[in-house]
Structures are given as C-alpha cells and as structure tokens.
Design an enzyme around this catalytic site. Structure first.
Site, PDB file in Angstrom:
ATOM      1  CD  GLU A 100      40.942  30.183  11.575  1.00 46.73           C
ATOM      2  OE1 GLU A 100      41.697  29.305  11.124  1.00 46.73           O
ATOM      3  OE2 GLU A 100      40.035  30.713  10.909  1.00 46.73           O
TER       4      GLU A 100
ATOM      5  CD  GLU B  74      51.995  37.364  20.418  1.00 46.62           C
ATOM      6  OE1 GLU B  74      52.406  38.507  20.196  1.00 46.62           O
ATOM      7  OE2 GLU B  74      50.868  36.951  20.016  1.00 46.62           O
TER       8      GLU B  74
ATOM      9  NE  ARG C 193      50.671  63.858  -2.258  1.00 48.00           N
ATOM     10  CZ  ARG C 193      51.257  65.042  -2.076  1.00 48.00           C
ATOM     11  NH1 ARG C 193      51.734  65.708  -3.123  1.00 48.00           N
ATOM     12  NH2 ARG C 193      51.347  65.570  -0.878  1.00 48.00           N
TER      13      ARG C 193
ATOM     14  CB  ALA D 241      39.104  28.664  27.300  1.00 46.41           C
ATOM     15  N   GLY D 242      40.918  31.201  25.307  1.00 49.48           N
ATOM     16  CA  GLY D 242      41.126  31.579  23.919  1.00 49.48           C
ATOM     17  C   GLY D 242      42.163  30.665  23.305  1.00 49.48           C
TER      18      GLY D 242
END
Length: 391
Positions: free
Chosen positions: A373, A377, A277, A141-142
């Site tokens: 958080e 998607e 550089r 359950a993310g």
C-alpha cells in the site's frame, strides 16, 4: 495486556471504546486460532477461512463494508477500522490480514459501487460468505500505477481484460477481485477502469502462489480474453485511478494501525521479559540500557497512536482527502514499529531469534507493512509533494 488509556482521547466515541473491548474479548476467546501458524498454502487458506468465519460471526466484518457501527455518513468509519486492525494485529497477523482484506478488497464497491453491486457483494463480505481481493499491482507496476499494462477493451455490452496482476493478497482464496486495467490505450493511456472479476470467470486464473516471510495468501493473477459484463464496471471507465487512490486513502491509515498493534505487543512482551529475566544478580529491567530501550519503544508507540487516530478522525469528520495525514501515519507507524520490534528482539537475545517465538513472528510480520500500500519511500514523496503544494 496493552494499556487502554488512549481510548480516552477525544478522537473516540463510546461506541469505539465498546468496540475495542469486544475485539479484546474476541482475541482472548479465539487465542488458539490466533496463535496457529500455517505451514503451507493449504493450511494458510484453511486458517484464513476459519478466521474470516469467526470475525463474521462476531459481527466485525460489518465494519469493512460500512453498513453498521459507522459514526459518519460516509459509510466506512476509519477509526473503527483502525481500532480493529490494531487490536487484531496485537494477537495475530493473520487475523489482522483477514479483516483488512475484506475491507480493502470490497472498498471500491463500498465507496463507488452501484446499488446492485453493493447488494450482490457486500452482504456476502459482511457475513464471511464471500472473500474479497484488491488487484492493482503488477510485476512492473508496483508503486508506479501509471505503468500498469493490464488492459480492458470495450466489447459490445462488456469488456475484455488481458494482462497479469502480481503480489495480490487473497489470490486463490478470494471469490471476487477488484481489478484495475487501462481502458483507453490510444487516446488516454493513463485512464484506468475498476472491474469486478469473479473466480469462475472464463479466462481468469491464479497463475502462482507466493511464499513470503510471514503467513499471507499472496499470488499472481492471469487474465486472458476474460470477458466482464458492463454491470461489473465500478464507476466511470476512466476514473479507476481516483477509485484506487480514494480507497487507499482510507485503508492506508489502517496499515499504520496494524503496525501499531505489532509494536504494542512487542513493547508488552519486552516489559514482561525484562521484569522476569535475571542477569548478574538483578532483573533486566533494572539496567539503564534496557530502560532506554523501553522508553524509546513507548514513546514511538504513543506518537504512532496520535498520528494514526488523527488521520482517521479527520476522515471521519468529513475531510474529502487525507492523503498527507494517512501517508504520515503509515510511514511513521510502520517504520517505528520496525524499530520497536527490533529492540524487542535485542532485549530477548537468543530467545528473540528463536523460530516462532513472539518477537521472531513479529519481526517477520512487520517487514511487509513497510512495502505494501505504498512503500515508505513512496510515502515520503507523497508527503513532500503535499507540503510543497500548500506552501
């Protein structure tokens, strides 16, 4: 040094500008602490505690509990939180993490806690004496909060909690955790409660610590017949989802601000390197291809800033919810920061993939922000639903 012209935007008050300058001075004074790289869980925890102590001593953790510096009546000033995360992330992913978790972990108490709960926990957070954690996610359950299996059963004048929480920031480090659990499995399986679990509670333990690509105290929590007194229930026992989403509504924008701090550091390092550089008799900055990279980096940094501080300003101006705006800010800022840092690695060449170089550390630090958080998607789904509902 990151440019500061954005502070003149109408989103900010003089207090915000002064705060940003204080943060810049703090990170310069604490440069040794900000550049330290932990090598194991023990050194990770030691560094986190030192950073929290230093942030508290400087007064910045007061922002996390909304008791000072607020320009609004809601307590938490989101612009201050965003400015803090941006400035800290520029110098140190760990400093940003420590600041953010003191806010997110105590956020439900700041926003919905009783007077007693606020008095017991928030002063400790502000002073760096208590470390907070936010425990919502589980292994299955993310992004799908409705799939939470951790449950709380009423027992006399308290609740008994059972279950596991996974990928919890400050696991093993925190003094208290705001744990979200289902409270009415039979009649309302979607009902959640928010409970304050203290590290010494019987039946509570840290199951394991997780090693991830960028230093970040993270782990799995286990609750086995863990009894919590009623006084540690935050708000209504069935309104935990609202508490979680309202808290994330505030702090999701700040995730974008942390990504912005990383991106600004990558841009500054790229400009510095390109001017120094030499290649084929000229500086890298003289090549149109490098100029194209820098132009794209700078444009995305500016766009992210506008989206983040628009979202924060709306919340501070009294908007009840900023779900769409905070999701847009997090989605764009984290994804664009990934692109900006990738360009920095490319311009640096072999130095960019050298272990513990600034570009390499930024490359590791930005990737988790596109997941926690609410993954990118999920943000797209949230934004689309908001747009479809209004049209």
């Amino acid at each position: 040094m990151a440019e500061k012209s954005f502070l003149e935007w109408p989103f900010f008050h003089d207090a915000h500008r002064a705060l940003y300058q204080q943060l810049v001075e703090w990170r310069e004074d604490q440069s040794d602490l900000c550049t330290r790289e932990p090598v194991d869980f023990q050194s990770e925890d030691v560094l986190a505690r030192e950073l929290i102590s230093s942030l508290a001593e400087a007064g910045f953790l007061a922002l996390c509990v909304g008791e000072e510096h607020s320009q609004t009546h809601s307590g938490l000033d989101v612009r201050s939180l965003c400015l803090s995360r941006e400035a800290l992330a520029y110098a140190s992913p760990m400093a940003d993490f420590c600041f953010a978790m003191q806010g997110l972990g105590s956020g439900p108490i700041s926003l919905f806690g009783t007077k007693e709960q606020r008095e017991k926990y928030l002063a400790g957070v502000r002073e760096g004496e208590l470390i907070a954690a936010f425990a919502l996610s589980e292994k299955k359950a993310g992004s799908d909060v409705s799939a939470i299996s951790c449950n709380a059963v009423k027992d006399g004048d308290g609740y008994i909690l059972n279950g596991e929480k996974a990928w919890i920031s400050n696991a093993g480090l925190a003094d208290f955790y705001v744990v979200f659990a289902k409270t009415d499995l039979e009649n309302n399986p979607k009902a959640l409660g928010a409970f304050i679990v203290e590290k010494g509670d019987r039946g509570f333990r840290v199951e394991e610590r997780n090693q991830i690509i960028s230093p970040h105290p993270l782990g799995t929590l286990s609750l086995n017949q863990c009894r919590i007194p009623k006084g540690r229930l935050i708000g209504d026992p069935t309104k935990g989802f609202r508490i979680a989403m309202a808290t994330l509504d505030v702090f999701r924008t700040t995730v974008g601000a942390a990504a912005l701090g990383f991106a600004k550091r990558a841009l500054d390092e790229t400009i510095r390197h390109a001017k120094q550089r030499e290649l084929f008799g000229q500086h890298l900055s003289d090549f149109q291809m490098i100029q194209s990279h820098i132009a794209e980096m700078d444009s995305e940094v500016d766009a992210s800033s506008l989206l983040i501080y628009r979202s924060a300003w709306l919340k501070d101006s009294g908007a009840e919810r900023i779900t769409r705006e905070s999701s847009i800010a997090k989605l764009y800022a984290t994804d664009s920061a990934q692109r900006t840092i990738d360009r920095a690695v490319q311009v640096f060449g072999g130095l960019g993939v050298t272990s513990n170089s600034v570009p390499e550390r930024l490359y590791r630090a930005i990737r988790p922000l596109r997941i926690y958080e609410g993954a990118s998607e999920i943000q797209k789904i949230v934004i689309a639903r908001q747009v479809l509902e209004r049209n």
